[in-house]
Design a protein around this motif. Structure first.
Motif, PDB file in Angstrom:
ATOM      1  N   HIS A   1      -7.566  -4.354  -5.601  1.00  0.00           N
ATOM      2  CA  HIS A   1      -8.981  -4.245  -5.238  1.00  0.00           C
ATOM      3  C   HIS A   1      -9.327  -5.222  -4.118  1.00  0.00           C
ATOM      4  O   HIS A   1     -10.039  -4.876  -3.165  1.00  0.00           O
ATOM      5  N   GLU A   2      -8.826  -6.452  -4.231  1.00  0.00           N
ATOM      6  CA  GLU A   2      -9.096  -7.472  -3.215  1.00  0.00           C
ATOM      7  C   GLU A   2      -8.528  -7.071  -1.866  1.00  0.00           C
ATOM      8  O   GLU A   2      -9.120  -7.373  -0.810  1.00  0.00           O
ATOM      9  N   LEU A   3      -7.388  -6.382  -1.878  1.00  0.00           N
ATOM     10  CA  LEU A   3      -6.754  -5.958  -0.629  1.00  0.00           C
ATOM     11  C   LEU A   3      -7.344  -4.659  -0.077  1.00  0.00           C
ATOM     12  O   LEU A   3      -6.986  -4.240   1.023  1.00  0.00           O
ATOM     13  N   GLY A   4      -8.236  -4.046  -0.843  1.00  0.00           N
ATOM     14  CA  GLY A   4      -8.846  -2.804  -0.394  1.00  0.00           C
ATOM     15  C   GLY A   4      -7.948  -1.599  -0.556  1.00  0.00           C
ATOM     16  O   GLY A   4      -8.135  -0.572   0.118  1.00  0.00           O
ATOM     17  N   TYR A   5      -6.974  -1.676  -1.471  1.00  0.00           N
ATOM     18  CA  TYR A   5      -6.029  -0.594  -1.699  1.00  0.00           C
ATOM     19  C   TYR A   5      -6.554   0.374  -2.764  1.00  0.00           C
ATOM     20  O   TYR A   5      -7.439   0.040  -3.565  1.00  0.00           O
ATOM     21  N   ASP A   6      -5.940   1.551  -2.817  1.00  0.00           N
ATOM     22  CA  ASP A   6      -6.147   2.458  -3.934  1.00  0.00           C
ATOM     23  C   ASP A   6      -5.565   1.844  -5.200  1.00  0.00           C
ATOM     24  O   ASP A   6      -4.812   0.855  -5.146  1.00  0.00           O
ATOM     25  N   ALA A   7      -5.864   2.444  -6.339  1.00  0.00           N
ATOM     26  CA  ALA A   7      -5.415   1.895  -7.616  1.00  0.00           C
ATOM     27  C   ALA A   7      -3.898   1.801  -7.706  1.00  0.00           C
ATOM     28  O   ALA A   7      -3.357   0.867  -8.315  1.00  0.00           O
ATOM     29  N   SER A   8      -3.182   2.734  -7.088  1.00  0.00           N
ATOM     30  CA  SER A   8      -1.714   2.726  -7.105  1.00  0.00           C
ATOM     31  C   SER A   8      -1.193   2.921  -5.692  1.00  0.00           C
ATOM     32  O   SER A   8      -1.807   3.644  -4.892  1.00  0.00           O
ATOM     33  N   PRO A   9      -0.082   2.298  -5.359  1.00  0.00           N
ATOM     34  CA  PRO A   9       0.483   2.524  -4.026  1.00  0.00           C
ATOM     35  C   PRO A   9       0.981   3.949  -3.875  1.00  0.00           C
ATOM     36  O   PRO A   9       1.440   4.568  -4.846  1.00  0.00           O
ATOM     37  N   ARG A  10       0.859   4.478  -2.677  1.00  0.00           N
ATOM     38  CA  ARG A  10       1.444   5.793  -2.428  1.00  0.00           C
ATOM     39  C   ARG A  10       2.956   5.642  -2.404  1.00  0.00           C
ATOM     40  O   ARG A  10       3.489   4.587  -2.037  1.00  0.00           O
ATOM     41  N   VAL A  11       3.675   6.698  -2.768  1.00  0.00           N
ATOM     42  CA  VAL A  11       5.134   6.684  -2.744  1.00  0.00           C
ATOM     43  C   VAL A  11       5.605   7.604  -1.628  1.00  0.00           C
ATOM     44  O   VAL A  11       5.138   8.743  -1.500  1.00  0.00           O
ATOM     45  N   ALA A  12       6.519   7.107  -0.798  1.00  0.00           N
ATOM     46  CA  ALA A  12       7.133   7.899   0.261  1.00  0.00           C
ATOM     47  C   ALA A  12       8.610   8.071  -0.081  1.00  0.00           C
ATOM     48  O   ALA A  12       9.300   7.095  -0.376  1.00  0.00           O
TER      49      ALA A  12
ATOM     50  N   ASP B   1       0.823  -1.209   0.000  1.00  0.00           N
ATOM     51  CA  ASP B   1       0.000   0.000   0.000  1.00  0.00           C
ATOM     52  C   ASP B   1       0.857   1.259   0.000  1.00  0.00           C
ATOM     53  O   ASP B   1       0.351   2.360  -0.212  1.00  0.00           O
ATOM     54  N   VAL B   2       2.178   1.120   0.194  1.00  0.00           N
ATOM     55  CA  VAL B   2       3.089   2.259   0.067  1.00  0.00           C
ATOM     56  C   VAL B   2       4.448   1.730  -0.388  1.00  0.00           C
ATOM     57  O   VAL B   2       4.878   0.654   0.028  1.00  0.00           O
ATOM     58  N   VAL B   3       5.107   2.489  -1.271  1.00  0.00           N
ATOM     59  CA  VAL B   3       6.452   2.163  -1.747  1.00  0.00           C
ATOM     60  C   VAL B   3       7.401   3.217  -1.200  1.00  0.00           C
ATOM     61  O   VAL B   3       7.195   4.418  -1.401  1.00  0.00           O
ATOM     62  N   LEU B   4       8.443   2.769  -0.513  1.00  0.00           N
ATOM     63  CA  LEU B   4       9.423   3.659   0.108  1.00  0.00           C
ATOM     64  C   LEU B   4      10.661   3.740  -0.768  1.00  0.00           C
ATOM     65  O   LEU B   4      11.248   2.702  -1.122  1.00  0.00           O
ATOM     66  N   ILE B   5      11.069   4.951  -1.146  1.00  0.00           N
ATOM     67  CA  ILE B   5      12.283   5.144  -1.933  1.00  0.00           C
ATOM     68  C   ILE B   5      13.132   6.237  -1.294  1.00  0.00           C
ATOM     69  O   ILE B   5      12.659   6.987  -0.438  1.00  0.00           O
ATOM     70  N   GLY B   6      14.389   6.335  -1.734  1.00  0.00           N
ATOM     71  CA  GLY B   6      15.273   7.401  -1.306  1.00  0.00           C
ATOM     72  C   GLY B   6      15.443   8.430  -2.403  1.00  0.00           C
ATOM     73  O   GLY B   6      15.011   8.236  -3.545  1.00  0.00           O
ATOM     74  N   SER B   7      16.098   9.524  -2.075  1.00  0.00           N
ATOM     75  CA  SER B   7      16.282  10.593  -3.056  1.00  0.00           C
ATOM     76  C   SER B   7      17.147  10.135  -4.221  1.00  0.00           C
ATOM     77  O   SER B   7      16.951  10.583  -5.355  1.00  0.00           O
TER      78      SER B   7
END
Length: 273
Positions: A117-128, A82-88
Protein backbone atom coordinates in the motif's frame (compact mmCIF):
# COMPACT_ATOMS: atom_id res chain seq x y z
CA UNK A 1 2.62 -11.43 13.01
CA UNK A 2 4.02 -14.35 14.97
CA UNK A 3 7.37 -13.98 16.66
CA UNK A 4 10.42 -14.68 14.52
CA UNK A 5 13.83 -14.09 16.01
CA UNK A 6 15.42 -11.03 14.37
CA UNK A 7 18.18 -11.47 11.82
CA UNK A 8 21.65 -10.68 13.13
CA UNK A 9 23.12 -7.94 10.92
CA UNK A 10 26.79 -8.72 10.33
CA UNK A 11 27.40 -6.17 7.58
CA UNK A 12 25.32 -3.37 6.06
CA UNK A 13 26.80 -1.22 3.35
CA UNK A 14 25.58 2.18 2.19
CA UNK A 15 22.96 2.34 -0.50
CA UNK A 16 19.38 3.23 -1.39
CA UNK A 17 16.75 2.30 1.17
CA UNK A 18 13.21 1.07 0.73
CA UNK A 19 11.52 1.77 4.08
CA UNK A 20 9.81 -1.26 5.60
CA UNK A 21 6.86 -1.33 8.01
CA UNK A 22 8.06 -1.53 11.60
CA UNK A 23 7.17 -5.22 12.03
CA UNK A 24 9.22 -6.22 8.97
CA UNK A 25 12.06 -3.84 9.86
CA UNK A 26 12.27 -5.29 13.35
CA UNK A 27 12.77 -8.82 12.06
CA UNK A 28 15.03 -7.95 9.11
CA UNK A 29 17.15 -5.62 11.18
CA UNK A 30 16.71 -2.54 9.02
CA UNK A 31 15.15 -1.35 5.81
CA UNK A 32 15.51 -3.08 2.46
CA UNK A 33 18.24 -1.72 0.20
CA UNK A 34 16.91 -1.68 -3.35
CA UNK A 35 17.40 0.88 -6.10
CA UNK A 36 14.56 2.00 -8.34
CA UNK A 37 14.18 0.88 -11.07
CA UNK A 38 15.83 -2.50 -10.67
CA UNK A 39 15.69 -6.19 -11.43
CA UNK A 40 16.63 -8.33 -8.45
CA UNK A 41 16.75 -12.09 -7.94
CA UNK A 42 16.33 -14.36 -4.95
CA UNK A 43 17.83 -17.85 -4.51
CA UNK A 44 18.59 -20.31 -1.75
CA UNK A 45 21.63 -22.56 -2.17
CA UNK A 46 23.33 -25.32 -0.24
CA UNK A 47 26.84 -24.79 1.11
CA UNK A 48 28.17 -26.61 -1.97
CA UNK A 49 26.24 -24.36 -4.34
CA UNK A 50 23.18 -26.40 -5.40
CA UNK A 51 20.01 -24.37 -5.97
CA UNK A 52 17.75 -26.98 -7.59
CA UNK A 53 17.40 -30.73 -8.02
CA UNK A 54 14.83 -31.15 -10.82
CA UNK A 55 14.09 -34.80 -10.00
CA UNK A 56 13.01 -33.91 -6.45
CA UNK A 57 9.58 -32.24 -6.10
CA UNK A 58 9.83 -29.17 -3.90
CA UNK A 59 13.62 -29.21 -3.94
CA UNK A 60 13.76 -25.51 -3.03
CA UNK A 61 12.08 -26.17 0.30
CA UNK A 62 14.42 -29.12 0.89
CA UNK A 63 17.47 -27.00 0.07
CA UNK A 64 16.30 -24.19 2.37
CA UNK A 65 16.09 -26.64 5.26
CA UNK A 66 12.56 -25.40 5.99
CA UNK A 67 13.94 -22.06 7.19
CA UNK A 68 11.20 -19.68 8.36
CA UNK A 69 13.63 -16.81 7.99
CA UNK A 70 14.17 -17.68 4.35
CA UNK A 71 10.41 -17.72 3.76
CA UNK A 72 10.09 -14.38 5.58
CA UNK A 73 12.69 -12.82 3.29
CA UNK A 74 11.08 -14.34 0.20
CA UNK A 75 7.75 -12.82 1.21
CA UNK A 76 9.36 -9.43 1.89
CA UNK A 77 11.08 -9.42 -1.49
CA UNK A 78 7.79 -10.30 -3.21
CA UNK A 79 6.02 -7.55 -1.31
CA UNK A 80 8.62 -5.05 -2.56
CA UNK A 81 8.10 -6.05 -6.22
CA UNK A 82 5.41 -4.85 -8.56
CA UNK A 83 6.03 -7.82 -10.89
CA UNK A 84 7.50 -11.31 -10.36
CA UNK A 85 9.29 -12.87 -13.34
CA UNK A 86 9.34 -16.67 -13.64
CA UNK A 87 10.13 -19.24 -16.32
CA UNK A 88 8.04 -22.12 -17.59
CA UNK A 89 10.07 -24.59 -15.52
CA UNK A 90 9.27 -22.70 -12.31
CA UNK A 91 5.60 -22.60 -13.35
CA UNK A 92 5.54 -26.39 -13.88
CA UNK A 93 7.32 -27.03 -10.58
CA UNK A 94 4.63 -25.08 -8.68
CA UNK A 95 1.28 -26.21 -10.14
CA UNK A 96 -0.68 -24.22 -7.52
CA UNK A 97 1.76 -21.32 -7.13
CA UNK A 98 0.49 -17.74 -7.13
CA UNK A 99 3.77 -15.98 -6.18
CA UNK A 100 2.08 -13.82 -3.56
CA UNK A 101 3.94 -12.54 -0.48
CA UNK A 102 1.43 -13.83 2.05
CA UNK A 103 1.37 -17.39 0.70
CA UNK A 104 5.05 -17.97 1.39
CA UNK A 105 4.97 -16.43 4.88
CA UNK A 106 1.36 -15.98 6.11
CA UNK A 107 2.22 -14.52 9.57
CA UNK A 108 3.41 -11.29 7.92
CA UNK A 109 0.47 -10.91 5.53
CA UNK A 110 -0.70 -7.66 7.13
CA UNK A 111 2.77 -6.10 7.05
CA UNK A 112 3.31 -7.21 3.46
CA UNK A 113 0.01 -5.56 2.54
CA UNK A 114 1.04 -2.37 4.35
CA UNK A 115 4.31 -2.24 2.40
CA UNK A 116 2.52 -2.69 -0.91
CA UNK A 117 0.00 0.00 0.00
CA UNK A 118 2.82 2.40 0.90
CA UNK A 119 4.49 1.72 -2.44
CA UNK A 120 1.25 2.30 -4.33
CA UNK A 121 1.14 -1.29 -5.62
CA UNK A 122 -1.81 -3.58 -6.21
CA UNK A 123 -2.55 -6.12 -3.48
CA UNK A 124 -0.45 -8.78 -5.25
CA UNK A 125 2.42 -8.47 -7.70
CA UNK A 126 1.67 -9.34 -11.29
CA UNK A 127 3.38 -12.51 -12.53
CA UNK A 128 5.20 -12.58 -15.88
CA UNK A 129 5.94 -16.01 -17.36
CA UNK A 130 8.73 -16.63 -19.88
CA UNK A 131 8.05 -19.52 -22.28
CA UNK A 132 9.65 -19.83 -25.70
CA UNK A 133 7.66 -22.88 -26.81
CA UNK A 134 4.35 -22.06 -25.14
CA UNK A 135 4.41 -25.41 -23.35
CA UNK A 136 2.62 -24.27 -20.20
CA UNK A 137 -0.59 -25.52 -18.61
CA UNK A 138 -3.40 -23.07 -19.54
CA UNK A 139 -5.32 -24.13 -16.42
CA UNK A 140 -2.59 -22.96 -14.04
CA UNK A 141 -4.27 -20.68 -11.46
CA UNK A 142 -1.76 -17.86 -11.86
CA UNK A 143 -2.88 -17.42 -15.47
CA UNK A 144 -6.45 -16.91 -14.32
CA UNK A 145 -5.07 -14.26 -11.93
CA UNK A 146 -4.03 -12.21 -14.95
CA UNK A 147 -0.44 -13.29 -15.58
CA UNK A 148 1.47 -11.87 -18.51
CA UNK A 149 2.86 -14.59 -20.80
CA UNK A 150 6.04 -13.54 -22.61
CA UNK A 151 6.65 -15.83 -25.56
CA UNK A 152 7.80 -16.20 -29.17
CA UNK A 153 5.76 -16.43 -32.37
CA UNK A 154 5.93 -20.23 -32.01
CA UNK A 155 4.73 -20.10 -28.43
CA UNK A 156 1.92 -17.70 -29.28
CA UNK A 157 0.66 -20.02 -32.02
CA UNK A 158 0.67 -22.95 -29.62
CA UNK A 159 -1.26 -21.02 -26.96
CA UNK A 160 -3.77 -19.38 -29.31
CA UNK A 161 -7.27 -19.66 -27.83
CA UNK A 162 -6.10 -21.65 -24.78
CA UNK A 163 -5.31 -19.00 -22.18
CA UNK A 164 -7.96 -17.75 -19.75
CA UNK A 165 -9.47 -14.34 -20.54
CA UNK A 166 -7.62 -12.64 -17.67
CA UNK A 167 -4.19 -13.67 -18.98
CA UNK A 168 -2.28 -11.51 -21.43
CA UNK A 169 0.12 -12.70 -24.11
CA UNK A 170 3.03 -10.68 -25.51
CA UNK A 171 5.12 -11.84 -28.45
CA UNK A 172 8.83 -11.05 -28.19
CA UNK A 173 11.92 -11.78 -30.30
CA UNK A 174 13.59 -15.14 -29.95
CA UNK A 175 13.28 -18.69 -31.19
CA UNK A 176 14.64 -21.38 -28.86
CA UNK A 177 14.55 -18.81 -26.04
CA UNK A 178 12.68 -15.60 -25.40
CA UNK A 179 14.93 -12.55 -25.71
CA UNK A 180 15.32 -11.69 -22.02
CA UNK A 181 16.46 -8.16 -22.83
CA UNK A 182 13.25 -7.53 -24.75
CA UNK A 183 11.22 -9.08 -21.92
CA UNK A 184 12.77 -6.86 -19.25
CA UNK A 185 12.47 -3.77 -21.47
CA UNK A 186 8.77 -4.51 -21.97
CA UNK A 187 8.17 -4.78 -18.22
CA UNK A 188 9.95 -1.49 -17.52
CA UNK A 189 8.15 0.21 -20.42
CA UNK A 190 4.84 -0.73 -18.80
CA UNK A 191 5.78 1.16 -15.67
CA UNK A 192 7.07 -1.68 -13.51
CA UNK A 193 9.83 -0.30 -11.30
CA UNK A 194 10.99 -3.30 -9.30
CA UNK A 195 11.14 -6.69 -11.01
CA UNK A 196 11.78 -9.73 -8.83
CA UNK A 197 13.12 -12.75 -10.71
CA UNK A 198 12.12 -16.05 -9.16
CA UNK A 199 12.98 -17.89 -12.36
CA UNK A 200 15.36 -20.83 -12.25
CA UNK A 201 19.13 -20.91 -12.82
CA UNK A 202 18.89 -21.11 -16.63
CA UNK A 203 16.82 -17.93 -16.93
CA UNK A 204 19.00 -16.32 -14.27
CA UNK A 205 22.06 -17.25 -16.33
CA UNK A 206 20.54 -15.53 -19.37
CA UNK A 207 19.73 -12.43 -17.32
CA UNK A 208 23.24 -12.23 -15.86
CA UNK A 209 24.85 -12.85 -19.25
CA UNK A 210 22.81 -9.94 -20.65
CA UNK A 211 23.87 -7.74 -17.68
CA UNK A 212 20.28 -7.20 -16.59
CA UNK A 213 20.43 -8.16 -12.89
CA UNK A 214 21.00 -5.30 -10.47
CA UNK A 215 20.84 -7.16 -7.15
CA UNK A 216 21.02 -10.74 -5.90
CA UNK A 217 19.67 -12.01 -2.59
CA UNK A 218 21.31 -15.36 -1.85
CA UNK A 219 20.44 -17.48 1.17
CA UNK A 220 23.12 -20.05 2.01
CA UNK A 221 21.56 -23.03 3.73
CA UNK A 222 23.75 -25.12 6.09
CA UNK A 223 23.14 -28.25 4.01
CA UNK A 224 25.36 -30.21 1.66
CA UNK A 225 23.70 -31.60 -1.48
CA UNK A 226 26.54 -33.51 -3.13
CA UNK A 227 26.69 -34.47 -6.78
CA UNK A 228 25.17 -37.93 -7.11
CA UNK A 229 23.07 -39.71 -9.70
CA UNK A 230 20.39 -36.99 -9.84
CA UNK A 231 21.12 -33.88 -11.87
CA UNK A 232 21.49 -30.72 -9.83
CA UNK A 233 21.89 -27.11 -10.82
CA UNK A 234 24.11 -24.33 -9.58
CA UNK A 235 23.15 -20.68 -9.40
CA UNK A 236 24.07 -19.80 -13.00
CA UNK A 237 23.31 -22.37 -15.69
CA UNK A 238 23.76 -22.14 -19.46
CA UNK A 239 26.02 -19.09 -19.37
CA UNK A 240 29.82 -19.00 -19.45
CA UNK A 241 31.16 -15.97 -17.57
CA UNK A 242 34.79 -16.63 -16.61
CA UNK A 243 37.42 -15.92 -17.80
CA UNK A 244 36.04 -13.31 -20.20
CA UNK A 245 33.83 -11.67 -17.60
CA UNK A 246 35.52 -11.01 -14.28
CA UNK A 247 33.45 -8.21 -12.77
CA UNK A 248 33.04 -8.68 -9.03
CA UNK A 249 29.69 -8.43 -7.30
CA UNK A 250 29.58 -5.83 -4.54
CA UNK A 251 28.68 -7.22 -1.13
CA UNK A 252 25.72 -5.17 0.04
CA UNK A 253 24.78 -6.88 3.30
CA UNK A 254 25.28 -10.03 5.36
CA UNK A 255 22.71 -11.33 7.82
CA UNK A 256 22.58 -14.45 9.96
CA UNK A 257 19.60 -16.39 11.24
CA UNK A 258 20.45 -19.62 13.00
CA UNK A 259 22.93 -21.33 10.68
CA UNK A 260 21.56 -19.69 7.53
CA UNK A 261 23.49 -16.84 5.90
CA UNK A 262 21.62 -14.16 3.99
CA UNK A 263 23.77 -12.38 1.44
CA UNK A 264 22.82 -9.37 -0.65
CA UNK A 265 25.01 -8.46 -3.62
CA UNK A 266 24.90 -5.57 -6.06
CA UNK A 267 25.67 -7.11 -9.47
CA UNK A 268 25.71 -3.84 -11.40
CA UNK A 269 26.92 -0.36 -10.58
CA UNK A 270 24.10 1.74 -9.18
CA UNK A 271 24.48 4.24 -12.01
CA UNK A 272 23.94 1.46 -14.56
CA UNK A 273 20.18 1.67 -13.98
Amino acid sequence: MTALEPFAVLHEGPGPELPLPSALRGVYGGDLALPEPCLYANFVATVDGVVAVPSLPGSNRLISGGSEADRFLMGTLRAAADVVLIGSGTLRASPQGRWRPETVYPPAAESFGALRHELGYDASPRVAVLTASGSIAPEHPVLADGALVLTTETGAARLAGLLPDAAELAVLPGDAEVDVGAAVSLLFSRGHRRILSEAGPHVFGSLVEADLVDDLFLTVSPLLAGRGMSASYGLVEGAALLPERTEEAGLRSVRLHGSHLFLHYALRRRDAT
